[in-house]
Design an enzyme around this catalytic site. Structure first.
Site, mmCIF file in Angstrom:
data_model
loop_
_atom_site.group_PDB
_atom_site.id
_atom_site.type_symbol
_atom_site.label_atom_id
_atom_site.label_comp_id
_atom_site.label_asym_id
_atom_site.label_seq_id
_atom_site.Cartn_x
_atom_site.Cartn_y
_atom_site.Cartn_z
ATOM 1 N N HIS A 133 0.869 -1.177 0.000
ATOM 2 C CA HIS A 133 0.000 0.000 0.000
ATOM 3 C C HIS A 133 0.909 1.231 0.000
ATOM 4 O O HIS A 133 2.022 1.177 0.531
ATOM 5 C CB HIS A 133 -0.834 -0.055 1.289
ATOM 6 C CG HIS A 133 -1.909 0.979 1.387
ATOM 7 N ND1 HIS A 133 -1.670 2.272 1.786
ATOM 8 C CD2 HIS A 133 -3.238 0.888 1.172
ATOM 9 C CE1 HIS A 133 -2.809 2.930 1.805
ATOM 10 N NE2 HIS A 133 -3.775 2.125 1.432
ATOM 11 N N ASP A 210 2.995 -4.807 7.977
ATOM 12 C CA ASP A 210 1.809 -3.973 7.824
ATOM 13 C C ASP A 210 0.589 -4.884 7.959
ATOM 14 O O ASP A 210 0.244 -5.606 7.034
ATOM 15 C CB ASP A 210 1.854 -3.286 6.455
ATOM 16 C CG ASP A 210 0.572 -2.518 6.156
ATOM 17 O OD1 ASP A 210 -0.364 -2.557 6.991
ATOM 18 O OD2 ASP A 210 0.507 -1.893 5.079
ATOM 19 N N GLN A 213 -4.655 -5.038 6.918
ATOM 20 C CA GLN A 213 -5.692 -5.960 6.438
ATOM 21 C C GLN A 213 -5.717 -7.236 7.261
ATOM 22 O O GLN A 213 -6.795 -7.766 7.561
ATOM 23 C CB GLN A 213 -5.444 -6.315 4.963
ATOM 24 C CG GLN A 213 -5.568 -5.148 4.009
ATOM 25 C CD GLN A 213 -6.977 -4.598 3.934
ATOM 26 O OE1 GLN A 213 -7.955 -5.296 4.184
ATOM 27 N NE2 GLN A 213 -7.093 -3.328 3.609
ATOM 28 N N LYS A 236 -10.395 -0.440 10.374
ATOM 29 C CA LYS A 236 -10.637 -1.635 9.556
ATOM 30 C C LYS A 236 -11.006 -2.830 10.432
ATOM 31 O O LYS A 236 -11.459 -3.859 9.950
ATOM 32 C CB LYS A 236 -9.400 -1.974 8.727
ATOM 33 C CG LYS A 236 -9.089 -0.925 7.666
ATOM 34 C CD LYS A 236 -7.960 -1.381 6.770
ATOM 35 C CE LYS A 236 -7.227 -0.214 6.164
ATOM 36 N NZ LYS A 236 -7.747 0.174 4.847
ATOM 37 N N CYS A 374 -4.739 2.480 -3.749
ATOM 38 C CA CYS A 374 -3.505 2.988 -3.145
ATOM 39 C C CYS A 374 -2.364 1.995 -3.288
ATOM 40 O O CYS A 374 -1.543 1.842 -2.372
ATOM 41 C CB CYS A 374 -3.704 3.348 -1.667
ATOM 42 S SG CYS A 374 -4.848 4.689 -1.439
#
Ligand SMILES: Cc1ncc(COP(=O)(O)O)c(C=O)c1O
Lengths: 416, 158
Positions: A133, A210, A213, A236, A374
């Site tokens: 991202h 990261d 998600q 999220k 993104c």
């Protein structure tokens, strides 16, 4: 809803009961029931989270860590209790390793600005993947431009699988950091991060994952993974926006200078110098997002209450079902088919541009994301300008997948 | 299922979207620019050729985009021919205003026949997210005639 949609019932996860926790899911869009398939961009909020925020504002709100009055103390307790919930959620060793930020983006910027500036120098290498991202690319480009560090990019296959072999070849003496996504927001690919961490550590490099998600779909144990940093956003994870998390190993956070200066992050100040507060407050300058932190704690409680494994199984079923149904649509191509992928389904259609698809299905009440998500370098890698993306959350159903399928069939008719 | 979208996607738009006219490069065109809409990843190139008197003799485009942006570009290249640069800019301004405000009077300064053709895109005014799709080619043409190399509509979030 057709017969197949109702045939398989997940015994452990009652999706209809879960749906009742999300007030927004009862609303209509353009006269149709909302089918929200954009949770990967930001998830809807259960009543438990909304209530937790409202409760604190109505009953317990004051600034934290500074008042000796009753409300300040209780509000501080609530916020610290939320931090402890997040520690347990990630299985971090210490509560001080959980730093509140605004979002995953700020967490990554914090590591780049603080750890990166202190420990990296010209010629050092940072490995990213093709799937990152923008928020896990730009902060490192800042460092490249400022310090002369070198960015190396680990490739993915055409199916979107992370190429371990190529990654192994990139690792070397100069590698100081591997900053990589745990799960791709476009392809759904789950990176085998435990292996990545082990190999990176063998090469003497640190690892930032990261998890923006991943945390919503799979249980994360930062000690088992042995990653050095792990970042995610509250919004999220069915929590509030404006709150995010940076996990960092204590020894690393201790060695890092503060990111921002201000109140809350100091122990003692004179006009000549200041002493930094202990972890994690050293990194939390200024009044934090108090109610949002509490809301995030409630979101974590909510997720653990339902059970991450049960949620994961439900979402895997939805993904399989959707993959199967969408595959039957002529001219529709699924982008990202790595084995073991998780709940996002990107696709293109021969007859229509993603943007047109998005406008049309919106009329059927279906919210999907269209564009480059993104992740422009990944789009370039896949030779695409854009995709349409349906993403699944704990509250989605097979019936909603049917609505999506029908609306995409209608798109094909419209343009075909 | 999508009957109420027929206003946005009129037959003319579907036709031009599917089979764009003047979809080619003009070698050594007098005016040329790139247009980029980061929102949807659309990228266009617009070419405009003029004669010595400054009248547009040919206009064309290349690129990828949604039905709205391709149809708009295709229609534009057809309509530019025979206009001079000032008239082209006036058309751009009127068209831009029509797309953003939905006001048909915006095309008052444009000839009736052209205004009628442009009006097929007036439906975008009710879709704020799609206005840029309709105006991308026109912005690009406008930039080209000013000697600018390219334009980009503003960036996307998250
Ligand atoms: C993989 C990934 N990383 C980082 C981010 C950035 O999250 P935020 O905008 O909440 O900081 C996102 C969100 O879109 C994401 O999907």
């Amino acid at each position: 809803m057709n017969a197949t949609a109702e045939a398989i019932v997940n015994p452990v996860f009652d999706v209809e009961a879960a749906r009742r926790d999300f007030p927004i899911l009862t609303r209509e869009i353009h006269g149709k029931p909302l089918v929200f398939l954009d949770s990967a961009a930001s998830a809807q909020k259960p009543r438990q989270v909304i209530d937790a925020e409202r409760y604190i504002y109505e009953n317990e709100y004051a600034n934290v860590h500074r008042g000796i009055h009753y409300l300040s103390q209780i509000c501080t307790d609530r916020m610290e209790a939320a931090r402890e919930k997040i520690r347990a959620f990630l299985n971090a060793a210490k509560t001080g390793e959980i730093v509140f930020t605004r979002n995953a983006t700020e967490s990554i910027n914090l590591v780049a600005a603080s750890w990166g500036r202190k420990f990296l120098k010209a010629g050092d290498e940072i490995i990213l993947s093709e799937m990152e991202h923008h928020s896990n690319i730009i902060p490192w480009q800042f460092l490249r431009d400022e310090l002369g560090v070198v960015l190396r990019i680990a490739p993915v296959t055409d199916d979107g699988e992370f190429r371990m072999d190529a990654f192994a070849e990139l690792l070397g003496e100069r590698t100081k950091l591997v900053a990589i996504t745990h799960m791709s927001n476009v392809l759904g690919t789950i990176v085998p991060v435990a292996d990545v961490v082990r190999m990176a550590h063998d090469a003497g490099a640190r690892v930032l994952l990261d998890g923006a998600q991943a945390v919503t779909h799979i249980p994360v144990d930062v000690q088992a993974l042995d990653c050095d940093f792990y970042v995610f956003s509250g919004h999220k994870l069915y929590g509030p926006s404006g709150i995010g998390v940076l996990y960092g190993k204590e020894e690393l956070l201790e060695a890092m200078p503060p990111y921002m200066g201000g109140g809350e992050m100091i122990r003692a100040v004179t006009f000549e110098k200041a002493e930094w507060a202990e972890l994690p407050y050293k990194f939390e300058a200024g009044t934090p997002a108090i109610a949002q932190a509490v809301g995030l704690g409630a979101a974590v409680d909510y997720m653990t209450g339902l059970g991450l494994d049960a949620i994961g199984a439900h979402e895997a079923d939805l993904l399989n079902y959707a993959t199967q149904r969408l595959s039957s649509i002529k001219g529709l191509k699924i982008i990202g088919t790595a084995p073991g992928k998780s709940s996002v389904l990107s696709f293109t259609m021969d007859c229509a541009h993603p943007h047109d698809i998005g406008t049309l299905v919106d009329r059927a009440g279906v919210a999907i994301r269209v564009g480059h998500h993104c992740a422009q370098p990944l789009m370039d890698r896949m030779c695409l300008a854009a995709t349409a993306r349906a993403s699944f959350g704990l509250y989605n159903t097979r019936g909603e997948v049917d609505v999506l399928t029908e609306s995409l069939e209608a798109v094909q008719e419209f343009f075909g | 299922m999508f009957d109420d979208l027929r206003e946005l996607y009129q037959e003319v738009i579907l036709d031009h979207g599917k089979s764009p006219r003047n979809f080619r490069e003009i070698d050594h065109a007098k005016y040329h620019a790139h247009g980029n809409n980061p929102m949807c990843g659309d990228q266009l190139e617009v070419f405009v050729e003029t004669d010595d008197a400054g009248n547009i003799t040919d206009a064309s485009f290349l690129g990828k985009g949604c039905a709205i942006s391709v149809a708009s570009a295709s229609l534009m290249t057809e309509m530019l021919r025979g206009k001079n640069i000032d008239e082209a800019r006036k058309m751009f301004e009127g068209f831009h205003e029509m797309c953003t405000t939905g006001d048909d009077n915006a095309l008052a300064g444009v000839g009736q026949e052209d205004a009628d053709r442009l009006q097929v895109l007036s439906g975008v005014s009710e879709f704020p997210m799609r206005v840029k799709c309709a105006t991308l080619a026109w912005h690009t043409m406008n930039a080209a005639t000013k000697g600018e190399a390219g334009i980009s509509t503003e960036d996307e979030r998250g």
